[in-house]
Design an enzyme around this catalytic site. Structure first.
Site, short mmCIF file in Angstrom:
data_model
loop_
_atom_site.label_atom_id
_atom_site.label_comp_id
_atom_site.label_asym_id
_atom_site.label_seq_id
_atom_site.Cartn_x
_atom_site.Cartn_y
_atom_site.Cartn_z
N LYS A 172 35.15 -79.89 -26.70
CA LYS A 172 35.05 -79.01 -25.53
C LYS A 172 36.22 -78.02 -25.55
O LYS A 172 37.34 -78.38 -25.91
CB LYS A 172 35.16 -79.84 -24.23
CG LYS A 172 33.87 -80.49 -23.79
CD LYS A 172 34.04 -81.06 -22.38
CE LYS A 172 32.73 -81.15 -21.65
NZ LYS A 172 32.84 -81.58 -20.27
N LYS A 218 36.90 -83.97 -27.88
CA LYS A 218 35.58 -84.13 -27.25
C LYS A 218 34.65 -82.98 -27.63
O LYS A 218 33.50 -82.91 -27.20
CB LYS A 218 35.71 -84.17 -25.73
CG LYS A 218 36.39 -85.39 -25.18
CD LYS A 218 36.11 -85.57 -23.70
CE LYS A 218 36.83 -84.60 -22.83
NZ LYS A 218 36.64 -84.84 -21.39
N1 C2G Z 1 29.91 -84.51 -12.65
C1 C2G Z 1 29.03 -84.76 -11.60
N2 C2G Z 1 28.11 -83.83 -11.26
C2 C2G Z 1 28.03 -82.66 -11.93
C3 C2G Z 1 28.92 -82.39 -12.99
C4 C2G Z 1 29.86 -83.33 -13.33
O1 C2G Z 1 29.09 -85.84 -10.97
N3 C2G Z 1 27.08 -81.76 -11.56
C5 C2G Z 1 30.87 -85.54 -13.01
C6 C2G Z 1 30.65 -86.07 -14.43
O2 C2G Z 1 29.61 -87.04 -14.45
C7 C2G Z 1 32.02 -86.67 -14.73
C8 C2G Z 1 32.98 -85.74 -13.97
O3 C2G Z 1 32.18 -85.01 -13.03
O4 C2G Z 1 32.10 -87.98 -14.17
C9 C2G Z 1 33.71 -84.77 -14.87
O5 C2G Z 1 32.76 -84.09 -15.66
P1 C2G Z 1 33.32 -83.28 -16.95
O6 C2G Z 1 34.44 -82.42 -16.54
O7 C2G Z 1 32.16 -82.70 -17.66
O8 C2G Z 1 33.96 -84.46 -17.79
P2 C2G Z 1 33.46 -85.05 -19.20
O9 C2G Z 1 33.48 -83.98 -20.22
O10 C2G Z 1 32.21 -85.77 -18.92
O11 C2G Z 1 34.66 -86.02 -19.58
O12 C2G Z 1 36.70 -90.11 -20.80
C10 C2G Z 1 35.74 -89.50 -19.98
C11 C2G Z 1 35.60 -88.03 -20.29
O13 C2G Z 1 36.86 -87.39 -20.23
C12 C2G Z 1 34.64 -87.37 -19.29
#
Ligand code: C2G
Length: 131
Positions: free
Chosen positions: A46, A44
Site C-alpha cells: 500500500k 502490505k
Molecule cells: N474499514 C471499515 N469500513 C470501511 C473501510 C475500512 O470498517 N468502509 C476498517 C477496515 O476493516 C479496517 C480499518 O477500517 O479494520 C482500517 O482499514 P485500512 O486502513 O484499509 O487498513 P488495512 O489496510 O486493512 O490494514 O494488521 C492489520 C492491517 O494493518 C490492516
C-alpha cells in the site's frame, strides 16, 4: 478496565474508519489504534497519500481513540496484546479469520465494514473527476 486494540493504515480518514472506532469505543474503556508505518505499508503493498505522522495525528484527534501506536510489522500484535493488557483484538471483517491465532490471548472480533466507502474508492473518484 476493558481495552480494545485495532490496526490499520487509515489513509484519507473517512466515516468508515470513524464508525469502526465509534462501535469499538462503545465496547471498551480504552481504544488503542496501531497505525501502519509507511515502511509497513510498503510491505502490505500500500502507498498512503498521508505519511505515517500525518495519519497518526488524524487518528489521535478522533474522540473515540485513546492511544495511537505505530504498526511496524505483522508480528507485533501478540506482543502488543500482552504489553497493553488487551481484552479484545478487533478489525473489519475483510480480515475475517486472519488473526484467529490471537484467540489464545484475547477475544478476537471481526466487525462488518461500512458499505460503499473506502480509501481506494475516494482515490478512484477523485481521479475520475480530475480527468
Ligand atoms: N474499514 C471499515 N469500513 C470501511 C473501510 C475500512 O470498517 N468502509 C476498517 C477496515 O476493516 C479496517 C480499518 O477500517 O479494520 C482500517 O482499514 P485500512 O486502513 O484499509 O487498513 P488495512 O489496510 O486493512 O490494514 O494488521 C492489520 C492491517 O494493518 C490492516
Amino acid at each position: 478496565m476493558k481495552t480494545i486494540i485495532t490496526y490499520g493504515t487509515f489513509d484519507l480518514f473517512h466515516y468508515g474508519h470513524v464508525r469502526l472506532f465509534e462501535r469499538l469505543s462503545e465496547m471498551c474503556d480504552e481504544l488503542i489504534v496501531g497505525v501502519s508505518t509507511d515502511e509497513f505499508n510498503a510491505l502490505k503493498g500500500k502507498a498512503a497519500f498521508f505519511s505515517f505522522e500525518q495519519r497518526a495525528e488524524i487518528v489521535s484527534a478522533c474522540r473515540f481513540v485513546t492511544k495511537v501506536i505505530p504498526e511496524q510489522n505483522w508480528q507485533q500484535k501478540s506482543e502488543d496484546v500482552s504489553r497493553y493488557d488487551v481484552d479484545i483484538f478487533a478489525i473489519g471483517d475483510d480480515w475475517e479469520g486472519k488473526f484467529d491465532f490471537l484467540k489464545s490471548q484475547c477475544e478476537v472480533l471481526y466487525l462488518t465494514r461500512t458499505d460503499s466507502i473506502s480509501t481506494t474508492e475516494i482515490k478512484d473518484n477523485l481521479a475520475i473527476k480530475a480527468a
